[in-house]
Write an enzyme that holds these catalytic residues in place. Sequence first.
Site, short mmCIF file in Angstrom:
data_model
loop_
_atom_site.label_atom_id
_atom_site.label_comp_id
_atom_site.label_asym_id
_atom_site.label_seq_id
_atom_site.Cartn_x
_atom_site.Cartn_y
_atom_site.Cartn_z
N LYS A 117 -33.64 18.66 -108.65
CA LYS A 117 -32.98 17.54 -107.98
C LYS A 117 -32.74 17.82 -106.51
CE LYS A 117 -31.11 14.93 -111.79
NZ LYS A 117 -29.99 14.24 -112.43
N LYS A 199 -42.19 15.74 -117.11
CA LYS A 199 -41.28 15.04 -118.03
C LYS A 199 -41.17 13.56 -117.67
CE LYS A 199 -36.83 15.06 -117.47
NZ LYS A 199 -35.38 15.19 -117.37
N LYS A 202 -36.11 8.73 -115.98
CA LYS A 202 -35.65 7.40 -115.59
C LYS A 202 -35.65 7.23 -114.07
CE LYS A 202 -31.08 8.33 -117.62
NZ LYS A 202 -30.49 9.56 -117.12
P1 TYM Z 1 -29.84 12.48 -119.05
O1 TYM Z 1 -29.05 11.26 -118.74
O2 TYM Z 1 -30.82 12.96 -118.03
O3 TYM Z 1 -30.64 12.27 -120.40
C1 TYM Z 1 -30.00 11.83 -121.57
C2 TYM Z 1 -30.63 12.51 -122.77
O4 TYM Z 1 -32.03 12.21 -122.82
C3 TYM Z 1 -32.77 13.43 -122.91
N1 TYM Z 1 -34.04 13.24 -122.20
C4 TYM Z 1 -35.23 13.43 -122.76
N2 TYM Z 1 -35.59 13.81 -123.99
C5 TYM Z 1 -36.92 13.89 -124.25
N3 TYM Z 1 -37.87 13.62 -123.35
C6 TYM Z 1 -37.56 13.24 -122.09
N4 TYM Z 1 -38.51 12.96 -121.20
C7 TYM Z 1 -36.18 13.13 -121.75
N5 TYM Z 1 -35.52 12.78 -120.62
C8 TYM Z 1 -34.19 12.86 -120.91
C9 TYM Z 1 -31.88 14.47 -122.25
O5 TYM Z 1 -32.21 15.77 -122.68
C10 TYM Z 1 -30.50 14.03 -122.72
O6 TYM Z 1 -30.25 14.50 -124.03
N6 TYM Z 1 -26.61 16.19 -118.27
C11 TYM Z 1 -27.07 15.20 -119.24
C12 TYM Z 1 -25.97 14.25 -119.66
C13 TYM Z 1 -24.75 14.93 -120.15
C14 TYM Z 1 -24.58 15.53 -121.42
C15 TYM Z 1 -23.23 16.02 -121.40
C16 TYM Z 1 -25.39 15.70 -122.52
C17 TYM Z 1 -23.60 15.07 -119.45
N7 TYM Z 1 -22.67 15.73 -120.21
C18 TYM Z 1 -22.73 16.70 -122.50
C19 TYM Z 1 -24.87 16.38 -123.61
C20 TYM Z 1 -23.54 16.87 -123.60
C21 TYM Z 1 -28.18 14.39 -118.61
O7 TYM Z 1 -28.35 14.36 -117.43
O8 TYM Z 1 -28.87 13.65 -119.50
#
Ligand code: TYM
Length: 336
Positions: A117, A199, A202
């Site tokens: 990032k 990957k 979004k």
């Molecule tokens: P975020 O918002 O980027 O993504 C949300 C969830 O989607 C999964 N993910 C994917 N899984 C498979 N293939 C992909 N291409 C893909 N892109 C995203 C992510 O692994 C995630 O599970 N830091 C986290 C949010 C968060 C969180 C937490 C998660 C904040 N606090 C506590 C678990 C526990 C994040 O940025 O996810």
Amino acid sequence: MENTEIKKRIFSGVQPSGNLTIGNYLGSIKNWKAFEDEYEALYCVVDMHAITVRQDPATLRRRTYETLALYIASGLSPEKNTLFVQSHVPCHAELAWILNCYTMFGELSRMTQFKDKSKKYASNINAGLFTYPALMAADILLYQTDLVPVGIDQMQHIELTRDVANRFNGIYSDTFKIPEGFIPKAGAKIMSLAEPDKKMSKSDANVNASVYILDGRDDIIRKFKRAVTDSDTVVCRAEGKDGINNLMTIYTAFTGKTDAEIENEFSGKGYGDFKLAVGETVADALAPVHAEFDRLMADKAYLETVMKNGADYASYLANKTLSKVYRKVGFVQKPR
Ligand code: TYM
């Protein structure tokens, strides 16, 4: 209603920082329903994480509702799960500050998401982006979480959470439960349709690289039809066939079919047939999610009731951990 401590606890979250993709769906949300009966689960819309990257306020507000609606539209019952918005529970920010003081600069510097990032948002490498994993650790540790279901990209943050929790417990005696990460068998890392060695994200500027959960049927099918593959013609999983491997993973995640079953189904057929089948399968699977999402978004009052109830219960649990932490680090209790 409070779990009588018999069920194990789950926590996870999604940032309302962009249109959610089928990567988010398959890596996380879709799998959460399966835990509904066996675990006590809390799912959070992590709006405080989202502002580590600049957000338009009105868009962030809309996406916060949308993300909550998608949780419910994907099958999560607000009666069985606690669904809430991170900024409604101030304990997250409060514990994050404390954990910042027990998380090392070197540890945070090694986080690959921070490195990625920082490159992507080079003009806004703010302190929040750097200390983001301490906020994520706070999210998880506040609830004495056993299991954190996520995609592979979040596992490094969960490892850090465990290290910080162990460090804190080592200094002050047992305070936090040490959580485990959980990744799905199929879908832990969905790749971009345009660059299948990257990957699916979004925040990808190329809208054809990602299939969004809320894309219409025609867009979904069109995006799969133009997915980048290779010059071979046989549908099979193999090294070097990143595009086809990814489409097979997506197909498996939606249908439960094994690689062998897929190879058999498309033997003698070309990539075109396969891509169309994947597109149609994904569109069919998402159609009921869309219908339920539209219904929920037209009922803001209901979403707000869910948010409020979720935040009330989450605050109750979170305060228990936070007051323990305050005591342990030596903060004086506010005189009554
Ligand atoms: P975020 O918002 O980027 O993504 C949300 C969830 O989607 C999964 N993910 C994917 N899984 C498979 N293939 C992909 N291409 C893909 N892109 C995203 C992510 O692994 C995630 O599970 N830091 C986290 C949010 C968060 C969180 C937490 C998660 C904040 N606090 C506590 C678990 C526990 C994040 O940025 O996810």
